[in-house]
Motif scaffolding. Sequence first.
Motif, short mmCIF file in Angstrom:
data_model
loop_
_atom_site.label_atom_id
_atom_site.label_comp_id
_atom_site.label_asym_id
_atom_site.label_seq_id
_atom_site.Cartn_x
_atom_site.Cartn_y
_atom_site.Cartn_z
N GLU A 18 0.82 -1.57 -0.06
CA GLU A 18 0.06 0.28 0.05
C GLU A 18 0.95 0.95 -0.02
OE1 GLU A 18 -3.79 -1.14 2.15
OE2 GLU A 18 -1.67 -1.11 3.23
N LEU A 19 2.04 1.13 0.74
CA LEU A 19 2.85 2.06 1.05
C LEU A 19 3.78 2.57 -0.61
CD1 LEU A 19 2.93 2.23 4.79
CD2 LEU A 19 1.70 4.03 3.56
N ARG A 20 4.30 0.95 -1.28
CA ARG A 20 5.24 1.41 -1.95
C ARG A 20 6.46 1.97 -1.60
NH1 ARG A 20 2.55 -0.35 -6.61
NH2 ARG A 20 0.80 -1.11 -6.06
N ARG A 21 6.71 1.74 -0.14
CA ARG A 21 7.99 1.69 -0.20
C ARG A 21 8.76 0.51 0.42
NH1 ARG A 21 8.33 7.13 2.07
NH2 ARG A 21 9.72 6.39 3.09
N PRO A 22 9.98 0.85 0.46
CA PRO A 22 10.89 -0.24 1.16
C PRO A 22 10.60 -0.84 2.76
CG PRO A 22 11.88 0.18 -0.43
CD PRO A 22 11.05 1.02 0.11
N ILE A 23 10.02 -2.28 3.12
CA ILE A 23 9.13 -2.33 4.42
C ILE A 23 10.95 -2.00 5.09
CG2 ILE A 23 7.85 -3.81 3.98
CD1 ILE A 23 9.78 -6.69 5.06
N THR A 24 11.95 -1.43 4.93
CA THR A 24 13.28 -1.85 5.86
C THR A 24 12.44 -0.24 6.11
OG1 THR A 24 14.46 -1.50 4.06
CG2 THR A 24 14.70 -3.21 5.73
N GLU A 25 12.57 0.73 5.55
CA GLU A 25 11.89 1.93 4.89
C GLU A 25 11.08 2.47 6.39
OE1 GLU A 25 12.22 4.69 1.91
OE2 GLU A 25 14.25 3.33 0.33
N LEU A 26 10.67 1.80 6.31
CA LEU A 26 9.17 2.30 7.10
C LEU A 26 8.89 1.55 8.61
CD1 LEU A 26 6.73 0.81 4.42
CD2 LEU A 26 7.65 3.35 5.30
N GLY A 27 10.39 1.43 8.66
CA GLY A 27 10.78 0.76 10.03
C GLY A 27 9.67 -0.74 10.48
N MET A 28 9.60 -1.26 9.64
CA MET A 28 8.32 -2.43 9.47
C MET A 28 9.48 -3.93 10.08
SD MET A 28 6.04 -1.72 6.55
CE MET A 28 5.23 -3.40 6.81
N VAL A 29 10.91 -4.04 10.10
CA VAL A 29 11.35 -5.27 11.15
C VAL A 29 11.91 -4.85 11.73
CG1 VAL A 29 13.58 -6.38 10.07
CG2 VAL A 29 12.20 -5.21 8.21
N GLU A 30 10.84 -5.04 12.69
CA GLU A 30 12.32 -5.39 14.25
C GLU A 30 13.17 -6.57 14.64
OE1 GLU A 30 8.87 -5.31 17.82
OE2 GLU A 30 9.88 -7.20 17.81
N SER A 31 12.94 -7.39 13.85
CA SER A 31 14.55 -8.26 14.29
C SER A 31 14.67 -9.10 12.76
CB SER A 31 14.58 -8.50 15.67
OG SER A 31 13.07 -10.09 15.25
N ALA A 32 15.81 -9.61 12.68
CA ALA A 32 16.22 -10.10 11.49
C ALA A 32 16.97 -10.91 11.85
CB ALA A 32 15.70 -9.41 9.83
N PHE A 33 17.72 -11.99 11.82
CA PHE A 33 19.25 -13.25 12.07
C PHE A 33 18.91 -14.31 11.87
CE2 PHE A 33 16.18 -13.06 16.15
CZ PHE A 33 16.12 -14.94 16.57
N LEU A 34 19.99 -14.49 11.09
CA LEU A 34 20.37 -15.69 11.06
C LEU A 34 20.82 -17.03 11.75
CD1 LEU A 34 19.59 -17.70 8.11
CD2 LEU A 34 21.73 -17.53 7.93
N THR A 35 19.68 -18.17 12.34
CA THR A 35 20.24 -19.75 13.08
C THR A 35 20.51 -20.89 12.26
OG1 THR A 35 19.45 -17.61 14.93
CG2 THR A 35 19.65 -20.11 15.41
N ASP A 36 21.85 -21.11 12.41
CA ASP A 36 21.45 -22.70 11.51
C ASP A 36 19.74 -22.82 10.21
OD1 ASP A 36 23.44 -23.49 14.14
OD2 ASP A 36 21.37 -24.12 15.78
N GLY A 37 20.29 -21.94 9.56
CA GLY A 37 20.16 -22.22 8.33
C GLY A 37 18.96 -21.05 8.97
#
Length: 369
Positions: A18-37
């Motif tokens: 709807e906003l047509r902006r990256p979710i990273t720019e909109l502050g929508m990503v609270e956490s993102a990490f990689l654990t054992d694949g």
Amino acid sequence: MTLEPRLLEALATVQDPELRRPITELGMVESAFLTDGTAQVKVLLTIAACPMRSTIEADVTAALSTLPGVREVDLTLGVMSPEQRAELRESLVSRSIPFSDPASLTRVIAIASGKGGVGKSTLTANLACAMAADGLRVGLIDADVHGFSIPGLLGIPEARPTRVDEMILPPVAHGVKVISIGMFVPDNKPVIWRGPMLHRALEQFLTDVHFGDLDVLLLDLPPGTGDIAISVSQLLPGSELVVVTTPQAAAAQVAERAGSVAVQTGQKVVGVIENMSAMVMPDGSTLEVFGSGGGAELAGRLELVLGTKVPLLGQVPLDPWLRSGGDAGVPLVLSHPSSLAATSIVAMARALTHRPRGLAGMKLGVTPR
């Protein structure tokens, strides 16, 4: 580490539908990490009842699944807090009208006609879709409050905007961001408003609806020279007019009034469109159902009245597919792009958008050193 750069880079390719902006720019990503694949990600939706929930979920999963080393995506969808929504709203919305700013590069084009029944709304919907298909960022306001028809023509008659507190996110149809009073009226009920309420409705569309950065904003005006036409000139003083007529001489005479209003409003008439021109028959002959010459006649009359060049942008032949495409919610330029009517509309859309825009007098945000 709650935000892993490699995952964020992938998530930056995911846009809020709807906003047509990256979710990273909109502050929508609270956490993102990689654990054992396993990519463990938490994305915050603007509201709990977000209508695009499944789309965001699918897009995030698809973007992360392509990364080397990611075997599984564990996605959690949360909801922004009131404070986070307020921060998002403040970053996106200004209470002023962004398109009235002299520094705005958005081309605002109002599609007008002298009377109803000339196919103005159908042409507006097709022009918007043709521009979006060319890769432009397009917004469309159905300013015909009493006779709204744009949602049906674009196939979204039941669509409702998403509200984020006081901010309204317009639905998107065929790549076009659309707002209409019909999205707020239940069961096709009539809108019985007078001038001040009409003005306020248009003002709210321009201030409360978040269109984002647009290349073109189209307005489907009601027929004639009433309250909305005056409000558009006041709220969007830099807007331009395109006048639609049929080939019939009587229709061209009435349409002249809609274009002549530019004398009082200071707007520029950038062209005339003749709709329902000669119909091409199966044997290749043509049938002038509504006469001929109305578009050229109107353009000539407006040149005399306004004292400026007013081109005849094109003639759209009478085509049953143009009507049926509107009834089906898939405009002709998308459903039958090779038809004569569609190619004519696409050519007119490009003529309107491919004119050079000067930067003289605009603030570029550059400070000499």
